[in-house]
Write a protein that holds these residues in place. Sequence first.
Motif, mmCIF file in Angstrom:
data_model
loop_
_atom_site.group_PDB
_atom_site.id
_atom_site.type_symbol
_atom_site.label_atom_id
_atom_site.label_comp_id
_atom_site.label_asym_id
_atom_site.label_seq_id
_atom_site.Cartn_x
_atom_site.Cartn_y
_atom_site.Cartn_z
ATOM 1 N N GLN A 22 0.823 -1.204 0.000
ATOM 2 C CA GLN A 22 0.000 0.000 0.000
ATOM 3 C C GLN A 22 0.853 1.249 0.000
ATOM 4 O OE1 GLN A 22 -3.150 0.036 2.967
ATOM 5 N NE2 GLN A 22 -3.335 -2.180 2.860
ATOM 6 N N THR A 23 1.910 1.249 0.795
ATOM 7 C CA THR A 23 2.799 2.406 0.853
ATOM 8 C C THR A 23 3.474 2.623 -0.485
ATOM 9 O OG1 THR A 23 3.238 2.004 3.197
ATOM 10 C CG2 THR A 23 4.791 3.423 2.031
ATOM 11 N N SER A 24 3.852 1.531 -1.127
ATOM 12 C CA SER A 24 4.511 1.618 -2.422
ATOM 13 C C SER A 24 3.572 2.174 -3.480
ATOM 14 C CB SER A 24 5.008 0.234 -2.850
ATOM 15 O OG SER A 24 5.568 0.276 -4.134
ATOM 16 N N ALA A 25 2.304 1.808 -3.388
ATOM 17 C CA ALA A 25 1.354 2.209 -4.408
ATOM 18 C C ALA A 25 0.914 3.664 -4.292
ATOM 19 C CB ALA A 25 0.114 1.308 -4.346
ATOM 20 N N LYS A 26 0.752 4.137 -3.092
ATOM 21 C CA LYS A 26 0.207 5.479 -2.946
ATOM 22 C C LYS A 26 0.480 6.044 -1.570
ATOM 23 C CE LYS A 26 -4.261 7.878 -3.131
ATOM 24 N NZ LYS A 26 -5.706 7.704 -3.302
ATOM 25 N N SER A 27 0.926 7.294 -1.533
ATOM 26 C CA SER A 27 1.127 7.966 -0.256
ATOM 27 C C SER A 27 -0.232 8.334 0.320
ATOM 28 C CB SER A 27 1.964 9.232 -0.450
ATOM 29 O OG SER A 27 1.933 10.032 0.705
ATOM 30 N N LEU A 28 -0.355 8.272 1.628
ATOM 31 C CA LEU A 28 -1.616 8.622 2.282
ATOM 32 C C LEU A 28 -1.970 10.089 2.091
ATOM 33 C CD1 LEU A 28 -1.154 6.674 5.644
ATOM 34 C CD2 LEU A 28 -2.501 6.003 3.662
ATOM 35 N N THR A 29 -0.990 10.947 1.766
ATOM 36 C CA THR A 29 -1.248 12.381 1.612
ATOM 37 C C THR A 29 -1.663 12.756 0.194
ATOM 38 O OG1 THR A 29 1.087 12.799 1.124
ATOM 39 C CG2 THR A 29 0.415 12.964 3.416
ATOM 40 N N THR A 30 -1.633 11.816 -0.743
ATOM 41 C CA THR A 30 -1.904 12.143 -2.143
ATOM 42 C C THR A 30 -3.286 12.742 -2.345
ATOM 43 O OG1 THR A 30 -0.383 10.443 -2.952
ATOM 44 C CG2 THR A 30 -2.074 11.193 -4.474
ATOM 45 N N ASP A 31 -4.313 12.165 -1.720
ATOM 46 C CA ASP A 31 -5.672 12.688 -1.865
ATOM 47 C C ASP A 31 -5.796 14.085 -1.267
ATOM 48 O OD1 ASP A 31 -6.522 10.431 -3.168
ATOM 49 O OD2 ASP A 31 -7.303 9.464 -1.371
ATOM 50 N N LYS A 32 -5.114 14.313 -0.159
ATOM 51 C CA LYS A 32 -5.144 15.637 0.469
ATOM 52 C C LYS A 32 -4.485 16.675 -0.435
ATOM 53 C CE LYS A 32 -5.056 13.945 5.253
ATOM 54 N NZ LYS A 32 -4.295 13.958 6.532
ATOM 55 N N ILE A 33 -3.401 16.287 -1.069
ATOM 56 C CA ILE A 33 -2.717 17.199 -1.994
ATOM 57 C C ILE A 33 -3.634 17.555 -3.152
ATOM 58 C CG2 ILE A 33 -0.833 17.366 -3.678
ATOM 59 C CD1 ILE A 33 0.855 15.647 -1.782
ATOM 60 N N ALA A 34 -4.309 16.550 -3.696
ATOM 61 C CA ALA A 34 -5.211 16.787 -4.826
ATOM 62 C C ALA A 34 -6.334 17.754 -4.441
ATOM 63 C CB ALA A 34 -5.797 15.466 -5.312
ATOM 64 N N ALA A 35 -6.873 17.600 -3.226
ATOM 65 C CA ALA A 35 -7.949 18.478 -2.769
ATOM 66 C C ALA A 35 -7.449 19.908 -2.584
ATOM 67 C CB ALA A 35 -8.524 17.955 -1.457
ATOM 68 N N ALA A 36 -6.280 20.063 -1.975
ATOM 69 C CA ALA A 36 -5.709 21.396 -1.772
ATOM 70 C C ALA A 36 -5.353 22.037 -3.103
ATOM 71 C CB ALA A 36 -4.472 21.304 -0.874
ATOM 72 N N ASP A 37 -4.876 21.241 -4.037
ATOM 73 C CA ASP A 37 -4.534 21.750 -5.373
ATOM 74 C C ASP A 37 -5.773 22.265 -6.089
ATOM 75 O OD1 ASP A 37 -2.951 22.250 -7.674
ATOM 76 O OD2 ASP A 37 -3.524 20.306 -8.505
ATOM 77 N N ARG A 38 -6.879 21.514 -5.993
ATOM 78 C CA ARG A 38 -8.135 21.960 -6.615
ATOM 79 C C ARG A 38 -8.609 23.270 -6.016
ATOM 80 N NH1 ARG A 38 -9.347 16.401 -6.415
ATOM 81 N NH2 ARG A 38 -10.456 16.663 -4.442
ATOM 82 N N LEU A 39 -8.479 23.395 -4.700
ATOM 83 C CA LEU A 39 -8.934 24.614 -4.030
ATOM 84 C C LEU A 39 -8.124 25.819 -4.482
ATOM 85 C CD1 LEU A 39 -10.584 26.175 -1.961
ATOM 86 C CD2 LEU A 39 -8.971 25.435 -0.192
ATOM 87 N N ARG A 40 -6.799 25.687 -4.525
ATOM 88 C CA ARG A 40 -5.977 26.841 -4.922
ATOM 89 C C ARG A 40 -6.219 27.207 -6.390
ATOM 90 N NH1 ARG A 40 0.361 24.819 -5.377
ATOM 91 N NH2 ARG A 40 0.064 23.375 -7.110
ATOM 92 N N ASP A 41 -6.493 26.199 -7.228
ATOM 93 C CA ASP A 41 -6.792 26.482 -8.627
ATOM 94 C C ASP A 41 -8.090 27.271 -8.753
ATOM 95 O OD1 ASP A 41 -4.521 25.105 -9.262
ATOM 96 O OD2 ASP A 41 -5.543 23.311 -10.037
ATOM 97 N N GLN A 42 -9.063 26.897 -7.944
ATOM 98 C CA GLN A 42 -10.344 27.611 -7.949
ATOM 99 C C GLN A 42 -10.159 29.047 -7.461
ATOM 100 O OE1 GLN A 42 -12.797 25.130 -5.476
ATOM 101 N NE2 GLN A 42 -12.961 23.490 -6.997
ATOM 102 N N LEU A 43 -9.351 29.218 -6.415
ATOM 103 C CA LEU A 43 -9.105 30.562 -5.879
ATOM 104 C C LEU A 43 -8.340 31.425 -6.874
ATOM 105 C CD1 LEU A 43 -8.191 29.555 -2.222
ATOM 106 C CD2 LEU A 43 -10.154 30.954 -2.916
ATOM 107 N N TYR A 44 -7.369 30.836 -7.560
ATOM 108 C CA TYR A 44 -6.597 31.584 -8.550
ATOM 109 C C TYR A 44 -7.498 32.010 -9.707
ATOM 110 C CZ TYR A 44 -3.142 32.696 -12.130
ATOM 111 O OH TYR A 44 -2.404 33.328 -13.108
#
Length: 243
Positions: free
Chosen positions: A57-79
Motif C-alpha cells: 500500500q505504501t509503495s502504491a500510494k502515499s496517504l497524503t496524495t488525496d489531500k494534496i489533490a484536494a488542496a490543489d483543486r482549491l488553490r486552482d479555484q481561488l486563482y
Amino acid sequence: MKEIQAVPVTHMNNAAHFMFVSNMANRAEKDAAVSEKCAAQVKALRDAVRAEDENLQTSAKSLTTDKIAAADRLRDQLYAGYKKAVAGYAGFPVESLADAAKVLNQHIKDYRIDVQAQLDKETGLLVNFVQDLEGKFAEQVKALSLTAFVEKLKAANEEVRALTGQRTDERSARTAGALKAARAASDEAYKILVLHVNAHALLEGEEAYAAFIGYANTEIEHFRQEVLGGAKKKGAASADGAE
C-alpha cells in the motif's frame, strides 16, 4: 502421496504475489488440521502477509496524495476566482480602480501560471506571485478589496507545499527495498508452512490434510496458468498432486 506442489512465487508481480500468499494464509487459518498442527507456521505467514500488505500500500500510494489533490483543486479555484475578479474591474467607471485592475492584470499575464502545470512548478510560481501581491502590489489589491482573496490563495498554496513536503518525507523514510524484503519474508514463511503440512501428511496420513493440499494445488495451478503463463502439459499432475 498427495503433497503441496512447488510454485515459483518470486516470479509473480507484486499484486499477484500478495493475493497468492494472502489466499494461502486465509485458507490455512480456516483449515482445522493445519491451523492446529501448524499454528506457529500459519501465524508466521499471516504476520508476513500483513507486513507485505502494508508495504504494498505504501509503495502504491502515499496517504497524503488525496489531500494534496484536494488542496490543489482549491488553490486552482481561488486563482481562477482572483483572475476573474481582477478582470471584472478592468472597465470599472472609477479610474483609480480601473488603473489598479490594469496593473494586477498585467501581473497575471507576466506570470502566465498554468494550473495544469506540474504540481511543484505551480506551487513555486504562486509563492512568488502572492509575495508580489502582498508587497509591491498590496496597494492595488487593497483598492480592489481582494486582500481576503489573496490570503486564501496563499493559505491553499502553502497547504499544497506542506503536504508535498510531508509526502517527500514519507517516501524518504521508507526503507529501501522494503516491499522486496516483505515479499521475501512471505516467501520464506509460505515455504516453511508447506514443508510442515507435507511432513504432517506424510507422518500422520493424508486424510486430515487432503482438503488444504487440494486447495493449495488448485490455487497453484491457477496462478501458474493465469499469472505465470505456464502452458499445461499433457499428463501433468492434477490439482491435488495425483497423476
